[in-house]
Scaffold this motif. Structure first.
Motif, mmCIF file in Angstrom:
data_model
loop_
_atom_site.group_PDB
_atom_site.id
_atom_site.type_symbol
_atom_site.label_atom_id
_atom_site.label_comp_id
_atom_site.label_asym_id
_atom_site.label_seq_id
_atom_site.Cartn_x
_atom_site.Cartn_y
_atom_site.Cartn_z
ATOM 1 N N SER A 230 -48.458 28.740 -1.371
ATOM 2 C CA SER A 230 -49.750 29.244 -0.891
ATOM 3 C C SER A 230 -50.752 28.128 -0.636
ATOM 4 N N LEU A 231 -50.793 27.162 -1.564
ATOM 5 C CA LEU A 231 -51.788 26.089 -1.440
ATOM 6 C C LEU A 231 -51.308 24.980 -0.507
ATOM 7 N N LYS A 232 -50.022 25.025 -0.163
ATOM 8 C CA LYS A 232 -49.395 23.961 0.629
ATOM 9 C C LYS A 232 -49.617 22.600 -0.043
ATOM 10 N N CYS A 233 -49.312 22.583 -1.358
ATOM 11 C CA CYS A 233 -49.497 21.352 -2.126
ATOM 12 C C CYS A 233 -48.156 20.921 -2.717
ATOM 13 N N GLU A 234 -48.124 19.704 -3.249
ATOM 14 C CA GLU A 234 -46.932 19.206 -3.935
ATOM 15 C C GLU A 234 -46.845 19.868 -5.316
ATOM 16 N N ALA A 235 -45.601 19.947 -5.847
ATOM 17 C CA ALA A 235 -45.401 20.584 -7.153
ATOM 18 C C ALA A 235 -46.195 19.896 -8.265
ATOM 19 N N ASP A 236 -46.394 18.576 -8.147
ATOM 20 C CA ASP A 236 -47.078 17.892 -9.254
ATOM 21 C C ASP A 236 -48.585 18.159 -9.282
#
Ligand SMILES: [Zn+2]
Ligand SMILES: [Zn+2]
Length: 253
Positions: A230-236
């Motif tokens: 959803s956020l289009k972010c990396e897992a970390d």
């Protein structure tokens, strides 16, 4: 302003939010001894707590509130519905809040947010120091337009990713419990959490935490995945609150 968890999940919850000298504990699902140990791990003693806020009367949120409040004479803030539960016992300084009205504790403005969950008057909280906004949102079976409006533009967010729908339905829980957990008054699953994030403005989000993760019906990877997609972010970017130690202090700045 900073926040941390001292443990998250169905075996006990506790979240700390601090700004200057004001430190609030949200929920306490631990024994007195365990709570003192967990606070010490975050560098605090119970005497430093300004107040305890209680979201609702389920044991994993309320179990330790009475003993802690009585021993250290800490004020406890609860909704009218939560206050009716015998699990609190006698509290020296009990403050009944209006669950539709913001109030102040020290330098923090606390806004309760009513959520759909199978408790008497469950509320979650949005907390601000005037500059930054922190939101905790767990123990809800579904989200409402009111919730979406309250959690816009948080700088820090702890969001329930309780279960994976498939793992719950094929998992070991008895049928009745499966229906409860998956229901509109139960707990948010991973895809609902992901969907929720699409409804709120996450532009200012510095920290997002996957919270109240089921030990049997979810995996950390699945919970984190759904937030990331959803956020289009990396897992970390996603912090995980676990049952054993929660997570360490996160600074909002
Ligand atoms: Zn819970
Ligand atoms: Zn609950």
């Amino acid at each position: 302003m900073r926040f941390c968890s001292i443990g998250s999940g169905s075996k006990g919850n506790g979240t700390l939010v601090q700004h200057d000298e004001t430190i609030v504990l949200i929920d306490d699902g631990f024994s007195l001894k365990d709570m003192e140990f967990r606070l010490a791990q975050k560098g605090l003693t119970p005497l430093q707590l300004t107040a305890i806020l209680v979201t609702h009367e389920h044991g994993d949120h309320i179990k330790g509130v009475g003993p802690l409040a009585r021993k250290f004479r800490i004020p406890v803030y609860v909704s009218h519905g939560t206050a009716q539960h015998e699990g609190l016992g006698k509290i020296p300084s009990l403050k009944i809040i209006d669950s539709h009205e913001a109030f102040t504790i020290g330098s923090l403005k606390i806004t309760p947010v009513v959520v759909p969950h199978d408790a008497r008057e469950p509320t979650q909280f949005v907390i601000s120091n005037g500059e930054f906004k922190f939101g905790i949102l767990t123990d809800l079976g579904s989200f409402t337009p009111h919730i979406i409006s309250q959690y816009q533009s948080c700088h820090g967010l702890m969001l329930e990713t309780n279960h994976d729908e498939k793992m719950l339905s094929y998992g070991p829980y008895p049928p009745k419990l499966k229906v409860r957990v998956a229901g509109n008054l139960g707990h948010l699953n991973n895809s609902q959490a992901g969907e929720f994030l699409k409804h709120v403005d996450c532009e200012k989000l510095q920290h997002v935490v996957a919270t109240h993760i089921s030990g049997q019906n979810n995996s950390v990877e699945l919970a984190v995945d759904s937030i990331c997609s959803s956020l289009k972010c990396e897992a970390d970017f996603v912090v995980v609150a676990d049952q054993a130690t929660g997570f360490d202090w996160l600074e909002i700045k």
